[in-house]
Design a protein around this motif. Structure first.
Motif, PDB file in Angstrom:
ATOM      1  N   TYR A  11       0.847  -1.188   0.000  1.00 18.91           N
ATOM      2  CA  TYR A  11       0.000   0.000   0.000  1.00 18.91           C
ATOM      3  C   TYR A  11       0.881   1.235   0.000  1.00 18.91           C
ATOM      4  CZ  TYR A  11       0.894   0.398   5.059  1.00 18.91           C
ATOM      5  OH  TYR A  11       1.494   0.519   6.281  1.00 18.91           O
ATOM      6  N   LEU A  12       0.332   2.335  -0.510  1.00 16.17           N
ATOM      7  CA  LEU A  12       1.024   3.616  -0.464  1.00 16.17           C
ATOM      8  C   LEU A  12       0.050   4.666   0.037  1.00 16.17           C
ATOM      9  CD1 LEU A  12       0.286   5.567  -3.236  1.00 16.17           C
ATOM     10  CD2 LEU A  12       1.318   3.565  -4.282  1.00 16.17           C
ATOM     11  N   ILE A  13       0.537   5.616   0.790  1.00 16.45           N
ATOM     12  CA  ILE A  13      -0.279   6.685   1.354  1.00 16.45           C
ATOM     13  C   ILE A  13      -0.024   7.940   0.528  1.00 16.45           C
ATOM     14  CG2 ILE A  13      -0.746   8.081   3.406  1.00 16.45           C
ATOM     15  CD1 ILE A  13       0.137   5.714   5.104  1.00 16.45           C
ATOM     16  N   LEU A  14      -1.062   8.408  -0.153  1.00 14.41           N
ATOM     17  CA  LEU A  14      -0.938   9.518  -1.094  1.00 14.41           C
ATOM     18  C   LEU A  14      -1.555  10.779  -0.500  1.00 14.41           C
ATOM     19  CD1 LEU A  14      -0.062  10.321  -4.005  1.00 14.41           C
ATOM     20  CD2 LEU A  14      -2.411   9.835  -4.708  1.00 14.41           C
ATOM     21  N   ARG A  15      -0.728  11.793  -0.285  1.00 12.80           N
ATOM     22  CA  ARG A  15      -1.206  13.088   0.199  1.00 12.80           C
ATOM     23  C   ARG A  15      -1.073  14.175  -0.861  1.00 12.80           C
ATOM     24  NH1 ARG A  15       1.796  11.120   4.650  1.00 12.80           N
ATOM     25  NH2 ARG A  15       0.464  10.536   6.408  1.00 12.80           N
ATOM     26  N   ASP A  16      -0.141  13.973  -1.785  1.00 14.70           N
ATOM     27  CA  ASP A  16       0.112  14.962  -2.835  1.00 14.70           C
ATOM     28  C   ASP A  16       0.073  14.252  -4.181  1.00 14.70           C
ATOM     29  OD1 ASP A  16       0.922  17.001  -4.472  1.00 14.70           O
ATOM     30  OD2 ASP A  16       2.959  17.156  -3.667  1.00 14.70           O
TER      31      ASP A  16
ATOM     32  N   ALA B 276       3.205  13.359  -6.081  1.00 15.36           N
ATOM     33  CA  ALA B 276       4.041  12.244  -5.635  1.00 15.36           C
ATOM     34  C   ALA B 276       3.569  10.909  -6.195  1.00 15.36           C
ATOM     35  CB  ALA B 276       4.055  12.178  -4.105  1.00 15.36           C
ATOM     36  N   LEU B 277       2.439  10.912  -6.914  1.00 11.21           N
ATOM     37  CA  LEU B 277       1.890   9.641  -7.397  1.00 11.21           C
ATOM     38  C   LEU B 277       2.802   8.910  -8.377  1.00 11.21           C
ATOM     39  CD1 LEU B 277      -0.424   7.615  -7.414  1.00 11.21           C
ATOM     40  CD2 LEU B 277      -1.542   8.981  -9.180  1.00 11.21           C
ATOM     41  N   PRO B 278       3.342   9.554  -9.427  1.00 10.90           N
ATOM     42  CA  PRO B 278       4.166   8.802 -10.385  1.00 10.90           C
ATOM     43  C   PRO B 278       5.369   8.086  -9.756  1.00 10.90           C
ATOM     44  CG  PRO B 278       3.514  10.884 -11.345  1.00 10.90           C
ATOM     45  CD  PRO B 278       3.091  10.934  -9.906  1.00 10.90           C
ATOM     46  N   PRO B 279       6.241   8.787  -8.994  1.00  9.02           N
ATOM     47  CA  PRO B 279       7.387   8.054  -8.433  1.00  9.02           C
ATOM     48  C   PRO B 279       6.986   7.014  -7.391  1.00  9.02           C
ATOM     49  CG  PRO B 279       7.333  10.301  -7.584  1.00  9.02           C
ATOM     50  CD  PRO B 279       6.315  10.223  -8.669  1.00  9.02           C
ATOM     51  N   THR B 280       5.968   7.341  -6.577  1.00  6.62           N
ATOM     52  CA  THR B 280       5.564   6.411  -5.521  1.00  6.62           C
ATOM     53  C   THR B 280       4.914   5.164  -6.101  1.00  6.62           C
ATOM     54  OG1 THR B 280       5.123   8.344  -4.125  1.00  6.62           O
ATOM     55  CG2 THR B 280       4.328   6.231  -3.331  1.00  6.62           C
ATOM     56  N   LEU B 281       3.986   5.363  -7.038  1.00  2.00           N
ATOM     57  CA  LEU B 281       3.307   4.216  -7.639  1.00  2.00           C
ATOM     58  C   LEU B 281       4.261   3.389  -8.500  1.00  2.00           C
ATOM     59  CD1 LEU B 281       0.690   2.670  -8.078  1.00  2.00           C
ATOM     60  CD2 LEU B 281       0.163   4.204  -9.976  1.00  2.00           C
ATOM     61  N   SER B 282       5.160   4.051  -9.213  1.00  2.00           N
ATOM     62  CA  SER B 282       6.101   3.299 -10.050  1.00  2.00           C
ATOM     63  C   SER B 282       7.018   2.431  -9.198  1.00  2.00           C
ATOM     64  CB  SER B 282       6.930   4.251 -10.916  1.00  2.00           C
ATOM     65  OG  SER B 282       7.698   5.135 -10.116  1.00  2.00           O
TER      66      SER B 282
END
Length: 358
Positions: free
Chosen positions: A329-334, A337-343
């Motif tokens: 899981y990833l916690i998305l606040r911004d 930050a989605l592309p680097p975090t999800l990748s």
């Protein structure tokens, strides 16, 4: 005489100039068409407009042509808002996918990297004459990917102001995966019920995005995550069989759940964990994207839950995330930050998928 020669040279230059082709740009008249807003102020203004526009989009069984036009405009607004992020994610995923489309081991060779164990006994029985017992990496192993995006349609998403971030995440991921052309994309909503909004067989487009926007209400009172996992496991298993009947490529499947992550144990902890286990056993890789809006009063990391150990004992208060049922899981606040975090999360998935087939 000198004057005559100068005049002849000028006439010759004029004739040559008339024969040449050229292009010119007037900077003052340049118009940027289809480009994302150029400043943070423009982005916030567009985001505010879209959030206001969402309140006017209501779920209707048969929307009018005007309502459909407004929905298309809203989705195109999300595409403009997130186009740079979607392209960034697309390129990062392309780098991840390339190694997984390399080669697999194939026989039969006199030298190689690995023994073909099925050839060892015939090799011994032939008194070591049939010596083509080695494997080499010469067989193409390009995979077909099926990715399902499941977006929470429950009331808590509206209460936590997470619906805007959820739609932006949906636009980023759907456009990136569509541009990548690595397989099939599906979209569903969940809450008290699971609804398939875009099936794998259909090509994703702006019209698809508009229809999806119209189907969300964020009015469902429950988040039944076990029901989602059971439904998606059945749908994705069926989709894998359908794809195998058409193409002979291997199929890897990913379920991306976008939700605020609250109230996941409504159906019972054991039932949710069993549904997660069943999905993983069906080779459906799960990634949970927790939408944690920074404007909320409480973060999901601040939530505590009581843990009851036995009769007569005081319950122990523990962080909610200590018992989160999803392994990835990833916690998305911004949204940025989605592309680097999800990748990074998907890189782990692709590495696991690749290692499983080695």
């Amino acid at each position: 005489r000198d004057v005559t020669q100068d005049g002849e040279e000028e006439d010759r230059e004029d004739r040559e100039r008339r024969l040449e082709s050229s292009f010119h740009t007037v900077r003052e008249m340049e118009v940027q068409v289809g480009q994302p807003p150029s400043s943070t102020v423009d982005l916030e203004e567009l985001r505010s407009q879209l959030e206001h526009q969402l309140t006017e989009l209501r779920h209707r069984p048969q929307p009018s042509s005007e309502e459909m036009r407004q929905a298309v405009e809203a989705w195109q607004g999300y595409e403009v808002l997130t186009s740079a992020l979607a392209r960034e994610l697309c390129e990062q995923l392309r780098l991840i996918l390339e190694p997984s489309q390399a080669t697999k081991l194939k026989g039969d060779y006199r030298t190689g990297k690995r023994l073909n164990m099925r050839k060892v006994i015939p090799y011994i029985a032939s008194q070591f004459r049939k010596d083509k017992i080695w494997l080499r990496r010469t067989k193409p192993s390009k995979r077909q990917y099926q990715v399902m995006l499941a977006v929470d349609d429950s009331l808590s998403m509206a209460d936590n102001h997470s619906q805007q971030l959820a739609f932006e995440s949906l636009a980023v991921m759907s456009n990136a995966l569509t541009w990548l052309e690595a397989g099939e994309l599906g979209v569903c909503s969940f809450g008290e019920r699971v609804e398939l909004l875009h099936p794998f067989e259909e090509q994703f487009s702006s019209q698809s995005g508009a229809r999806i926007l119209q189907r969300f209400t964020f009015q469902q009172n429950k988040t039944q995550i076990a029901q989602l996992l059971e439904s998606m496991t059945a749908i994705m298993t069926s989709a894998r069989r359908r794809l195998h009947s058409v193409v002979a490529q291997e199929t890897a499947q990913l379920l991306l759940v976008v939700s605020d992550g609250r109230g996941l144990f409504l159906e019972g902890s054991d039932k949710v964990k069993a549904a997660v286990r069943t999905a993983r056993e069906a080779n459906v890789f799960l990634v949970f994207v927790v939408i944690d809006n920074p404007d909320n009063k409480d973060s999901i990391l601040d939530i505590k839950v009581p843990i009851f150990k036995g009769p007569g004992e005081m319950p122990e208060i523990r962080p909610y995330m200590d018992y989160f049922p999803f392994p990835y899981y990833l916690i998305l606040r911004d949204i940025n930050a989605l592309p680097p975090t999800l990748s990074d999360a998907l890189r782990q998935w692709f590495e696991l998928v690749t290692a499983r087939d080695m």
